[in-house]
Design an enzyme around this catalytic site. Sequence first.
Site, PDB file in Angstrom:
ATOM      1  CB  SER A 173      52.293  44.121  49.789  1.00 19.08           C
ATOM      2  OG  SER A 173      52.062  42.767  50.114  1.00 19.08           O
ATOM      3  CE1 TYR A 186      57.722  43.360  51.098  1.00 21.39           C
ATOM      4  CE2 TYR A 186      55.525  42.568  51.633  1.00 21.39           C
ATOM      5  CZ  TYR A 186      56.442  43.024  50.703  1.00 21.39           C
ATOM      6  OH  TYR A 186      56.072  43.157  49.375  1.00 21.39           O
TER       7      TYR A 186
END
Length: 311
Positions: A173, A186
Amino acid sequence: MNFFLETLRVIGLAIYFTLENFFLLFIPVRKKNVTGEIVLITGAGSGIGRLMALKFARLGATLVLWDISVEGNKETARLARKNGAARVHNYTCDCSKRQEVYQVADQVKKEVGDVSILINNAGIVTGKRFLDSPDAMIQKSMEVNTMAHFWTVKAFVPAMVASNHGHVVTISSAAGLVGVTGLADYCASKFAVVGFAESLAIEMLALGKTGVKSTIVCPFFINTGMFDGCKTKWPRFLPVMEPDYAAERIISGILRNQVYVYIPRSITLLVALKGLIPTKLGMLLGDYMGYFHFMETFTGRANKIEDNKSQ
């Protein structure tokens, strides 16, 4: 080799690689043929995982679909067959559980064969400020987003090394490159898989296994439901992307053996700036770009702790 000769060699290769990279901006790299390759996708039951499966189906690959969602995975398999896949195998697997990964991997090897393209895509998100995040979700995020990559690589990459042929695709990501408010766990999990994938790729080179490729994918928010509610401050520069566009970019990067795939391409500029500008200026630009507020309107999917599925 003495210092002078080795330095001269490095300078010469540096010039060559720089020129090569420049010319490749204008000359399309030939895409590899994946017909008959065994492609395993984790988190294939929905979102980007499903779209990648459908695109590989059209390219003639043999598909191995993993997801914790039985019904979602069956639907992806049905759609893949409809899109021309000759061989599709779907397995229920909770990628956060090491022994389950190994057990299902052994089943895949016996029933399908050695996986040649491994796409680690399964992921979950908590979406809360760190001090408000439940311990169970923090732990689950690391197990699904990070540890699962270790187990799938351990299971499938030895065969790639033995044949000097294969490809490990890491779906990370943009949050694996830059810290974001409301995504501490995350970000930690995605930073970790970038480091893991880079190290693994270097190990392959050190072993002389140049046929085992690596692609690290770092997208901004994708409109799959995983980050529902998130808003981007400057959508022309950092747009929330449509899933089909993101999946197409990922597949294109895999077929061209790209090491890094940044989606959108503006992420490349942010990565470069991070290492060049003063920290305080970086914080100022981060606030300007909206890093401090992306997650304020986050809703996400329901039952996220059970959603060990696709990005």
